[in-house]
Design an enzyme around this catalytic site. Sequence first.
Site, PDB file in Angstrom:
ATOM      1  CG  ASP A 175      43.583  33.630  42.151  1.00 21.15           C
ATOM      2  OD1 ASP A 175      43.781  33.935  43.534  1.00 21.15           O
ATOM      3  OD2 ASP A 175      44.390  32.662  41.988  1.00 21.15           O
ATOM      4  CG  ASN A 183      54.463  40.923  46.281  1.00 17.29           C
ATOM      5  OD1 ASN A 183      54.653  41.958  45.977  1.00 17.29           O
ATOM      6  ND2 ASN A 183      53.415  40.198  46.896  1.00 17.29           N
ATOM      7  CG  HIS A 188      55.964  42.691  50.213  1.00 20.34           C
ATOM      8  ND1 HIS A 188      55.199  42.074  49.734  1.00 20.34           N
ATOM      9  CD2 HIS A 188      56.985  41.957  50.945  1.00 20.34           C
ATOM     10  CE1 HIS A 188      55.545  40.818  50.378  1.00 20.34           C
ATOM     11  NE2 HIS A 188      56.679  40.668  50.728  1.00 20.34           N
ATOM     12  CG  ASP A 192      51.559  47.019  48.859  1.00 19.10           C
ATOM     13  OD1 ASP A 192      51.141  46.180  48.952  1.00 19.10           O
ATOM     14  OD2 ASP A 192      51.864  47.690  50.029  1.00 19.10           O
ATOM     15  CG  ASP A 218      46.795  36.799  44.437  1.00 23.42           C
ATOM     16  OD1 ASP A 218      45.904  36.064  45.501  1.00 23.42           O
ATOM     17  OD2 ASP A 218      47.502  36.152  43.899  1.00 23.42           O
ATOM     18  NE  ARG A 239      33.984  45.394  30.285  1.00 23.31           N
ATOM     19  CZ  ARG A 239      32.636  44.889  30.114  1.00 23.31           C
ATOM     20  NH1 ARG A 239      32.176  44.491  28.959  1.00 23.31           N
ATOM     21  NH2 ARG A 239      31.960  45.259  31.002  1.00 23.31           N
TER      22      ARG A 239
END
Length: 276
Positions: A175, A183, A188, A192, A218, A239
């Site tokens: 997440d 954003n 946006h 993106d 996300d 990682r």
Amino acid sequence: RNHTLELEIQNIRFDAAINNMSHGLSMFDTENRLIVCNRQYAELYELPEMLTRPGTLLWDILAHRERVGMVSGADPEARFKTISAVIDAGRPQKRNIKRHNGRVIAIMHQPMKGGGWISTHEDVTEQHRSEEHIRHLARHDALTDLPNRVLFREEMARIESRISRRETVALLLVDLDHFKAVNDKYGHAVGDGVLVTVARRLREASRETDILARLGGDEFAVLVGPLDDPKHAALIADRIVRSLGRPMTVDDCRATIGASVGIGVAPNDGTDTGQL
């Protein structure tokens, strides 16, 4: 003389009809010798004129197609058996063959009354590619081209047999942190671009055998396995966190996000995908 003239006219009409078809057409007798084929058939398989003459054996045509790379990678003996089985079955059949050059040919085999058979041959490469593209779009995220939730669930279902064999498999749910702020600040389009960068970094941080997905928004997921040690899942998660924490530059905008990773390891944390 009238009968001969009428026969010649019929032959001219027949030749005109078969040579103006959009498909390739070939007709063979009971001994698998060519009765007639049209121009499209010859062009489709790059046949020299001598192999389009009446009486030519089917197997000589197939041998030519083999020599010039007009068939897929199956071995000649297996191909011979497959084609012989189609002929011997004596019923209509449809199949696709893929040639070495990537073209896909749809073949319709139709037995004739009294023996012999007719086949039509159509190049369906573009249609095949369109269908493959549609199938791909249905199971992949349009922005990142990662598998979407639908495909990921299918992959999860497939690993249950591996879990039942006591393989160690890890599910990592990723997440993104601070993504909404990016954003809101940059818009946006930049958001993106960040998601595309996240997908690339996830690929770089994972092995080729790992399965990645964008579940939506996300949220991402990584399916890892088999693992020699459950602790390796935490190393992979670390990682990923470090990789996604590095600043990103998208359209000259510098953005910094983070990532939180939840880990479930089978079989200890669950023996089916629902539990994980």
